[in-house]
Design a protein around this motif. Sequence first.
Motif, PDB file in Angstrom:
ATOM      1  N   MET A   1       0.861  -1.204   0.000  1.00 48.46           N
ATOM      2  CA  MET A   1       0.000   0.000   0.000  1.00 48.46           C
ATOM      3  C   MET A   1       0.885   1.238   0.000  1.00 48.46           C
ATOM      4  O   MET A   1       2.002   1.238   0.458  1.00 48.46           O
ATOM      5  N   THR A   2       0.366   2.263  -0.524  1.00 47.94           N
ATOM      6  CA  THR A   2       1.129   3.512  -0.549  1.00 47.94           C
ATOM      7  C   THR A   2       0.923   4.266   0.755  1.00 47.94           C
ATOM      8  O   THR A   2       0.063   3.923   1.563  1.00 47.94           O
ATOM      9  N   SER A   3       1.744   5.273   0.934  1.00 47.60           N
ATOM     10  CA  SER A   3       1.631   6.064   2.151  1.00 47.60           C
ATOM     11  C   SER A   3       0.794   7.314   1.922  1.00 47.60           C
ATOM     12  O   SER A   3       1.143   8.392   2.369  1.00 47.60           O
ATOM     13  N   MET A   4      -0.308   7.165   1.205  1.00 48.21           N
ATOM     14  CA  MET A   4      -1.240   8.288   1.030  1.00 48.21           C
ATOM     15  C   MET A   4      -2.003   8.523   2.326  1.00 48.21           C
ATOM     16  O   MET A   4      -2.488   7.576   2.940  1.00 48.21           O
ATOM     17  N   GLU A 263       3.935   4.806  -5.820  1.00 48.25           N
ATOM     18  CA  GLU A 263       5.145   4.385  -5.081  1.00 48.25           C
ATOM     19  C   GLU A 263       6.429   4.709  -5.843  1.00 48.25           C
ATOM     20  O   GLU A 263       7.475   4.946  -5.227  1.00 48.25           O
ATOM     21  N   SER A 264       6.354   4.737  -7.169  1.00 52.10           N
ATOM     22  CA  SER A 264       7.572   5.014  -7.957  1.00 52.10           C
ATOM     23  C   SER A 264       8.096   6.419  -7.684  1.00 52.10           C
ATOM     24  O   SER A 264       9.262   6.713  -7.953  1.00 52.10           O
ATOM     25  N   LEU A 265       7.233   7.274  -7.139  1.00 47.38           N
ATOM     26  CA  LEU A 265       7.621   8.673  -6.877  1.00 47.38           C
ATOM     27  C   LEU A 265       8.319   8.848  -5.527  1.00 47.38           C
ATOM     28  O   LEU A 265       8.740   9.957  -5.188  1.00 47.38           O
ATOM     29  N   ALA A 266       8.446   7.768  -4.762  1.00 52.03           N
ATOM     30  CA  ALA A 266       9.039   7.901  -3.423  1.00 52.03           C
ATOM     31  C   ALA A 266      10.564   7.968  -3.449  1.00 52.03           C
ATOM     32  O   ALA A 266      11.182   8.342  -2.459  1.00 52.03           O
ATOM     33  N   GLY A 267      11.187   7.598  -4.577  1.00 55.92           N
ATOM     34  CA  GLY A 267      12.634   7.750  -4.689  1.00 55.92           C
ATOM     35  C   GLY A 267      13.405   6.458  -4.521  1.00 55.92           C
ATOM     36  O   GLY A 267      13.003   5.569  -3.780  1.00 55.92           O
ATOM     37  N   PHE A 268      14.557   6.387  -5.205  1.00 57.76           N
ATOM     38  CA  PHE A 268      15.424   5.210  -5.153  1.00 57.76           C
ATOM     39  C   PHE A 268      16.126   5.088  -3.807  1.00 57.76           C
ATOM     40  O   PHE A 268      16.374   3.985  -3.319  1.00 57.76           O
ATOM     41  N   LEU A 269      16.474   6.216  -3.195  1.00 54.45           N
ATOM     42  CA  LEU A 269      17.154   6.202  -1.894  1.00 54.45           C
ATOM     43  C   LEU A 269      16.176   6.616  -0.813  1.00 54.45           C
ATOM     44  O   LEU A 269      15.398   7.552  -1.004  1.00 54.45           O
ATOM     45  N   ALA A 270      16.248   5.950   0.329  1.00 52.40           N
ATOM     46  CA  ALA A 270      15.444   6.394   1.469  1.00 52.40           C
ATOM     47  C   ALA A 270      15.947   7.767   1.916  1.00 52.40           C
ATOM     48  O   ALA A 270      17.118   8.105   1.729  1.00 52.40           O
ATOM     49  N   LEU A 271      15.059   8.547   2.475  1.00 53.57           N
ATOM     50  CA  LEU A 271      15.461   9.857   2.990  1.00 53.57           C
ATOM     51  C   LEU A 271      16.517   9.685   4.080  1.00 53.57           C
ATOM     52  O   LEU A 271      16.404   8.796   4.922  1.00 53.57           O
ATOM     53  N   PRO A 272      17.543  10.544   4.093  1.00 51.49           N
ATOM     54  CA  PRO A 272      18.585  10.418   5.115  1.00 51.49           C
ATOM     55  C   PRO A 272      18.118  10.885   6.495  1.00 51.49           C
ATOM     56  O   PRO A 272      18.707  10.538   7.510  1.00 51.49           O
ATOM     57  N   SER A 273      17.067  11.690   6.534  1.00 52.71           N
ATOM     58  CA  SER A 273      16.582  12.216   7.815  1.00 52.71           C
ATOM     59  C   SER A 273      15.087  12.486   7.682  1.00 52.71           C
ATOM     60  O   SER A 273      14.493  12.216   6.640  1.00 52.71           O
TER      61      SER A 273
END
Length: 312
Positions: A1-4, A263-273
């Motif tokens: 599921m997405t984080s909407m 979900e493809s818009l969430a980015g390849f790298l997790a946020l660093p902070s």
Amino acid sequence: MTSMRAGRALVDEHWVDGTILPGFCDSHVHLALVDAAELMPGGIARVIDLGWDPAVARRWPASAGSGGLGIDIAGAILTSPGGYPGSSGWAPSEAAREIRTALEAESAIADIRAIGGRVAKIALNSTAGPVWGDDLLETVVSAAHRAGLPVVAHAEGTGQAARALIAGVDALAHTPWTEHLDDGLLRSMAERMSWISTIDIHGYGSGGPDFERAIGNLERFAAAGGRVHYGTDLGNGPLPTGLNHRELAALTAALPSAETVIESLAGFLALPSAPRTASFIPGPAYDGSTGLVDWLCTGSVVPITHLEETPA
Ligand SMILES: [Zn+2]
């Protein structure tokens, strides 16, 4: 599921109801080739720069300040002596770093970490020059992994995407477009790597054989469960600086569901902070029918401090 999440945003001193999503990320850009100031107004909250002169790129992640564009960098593109993008013309010579030995690989990876890079970009482009042999390729990839860096490959030319898979590359910088990949290979890829889409660089809306091959590969990779990241290769030709309607339309055509597109818009790298911004789409939530691209394109980047989630 997405984080909407349902919520509201403070826009021009008024609270507006809508949907809150993780800030939209373009996972493949070349920031020096565009006007970065246009990205956030264009709906992009974060970018990953996949290759530039490290002496220049190292200044970018901190440049945006609080509430600004989120920027991750790869620094220089690691490549074979004489390899792409050394003489390609689109990047300064400092954007390509030639690796000949295991020692040079270690040192290049250490330099990526030293400038705050969070990803190693490698070139496997057999159409534009020499590429590493299998041993050196695996040496570079494992040096990056030992340092905690994922590896993204520019794979171009027959067999290069498969070589990236075998070497343990984490993601392809582009949906493969130079060859049709068979279903068995795509299934293995779907298990072990993700792809950054970059479909619109093929034709910029007018299609063509490269576009057709890429979208065919993407569709079957996604159907096999492969994870896809929205990415445009921004800086490469006439692409809009901001959320690209045509890239999203290609993703909507190729991916199995609206959720996977979002979900493809969430980015390849997790946020660093902790995130400083999120994407906010005013009005009714997406109802699952048509019009996903138009719905996403009404999104804007809003500081976290101007957002409130609706209690569930
Ligand atoms: Zn690129």
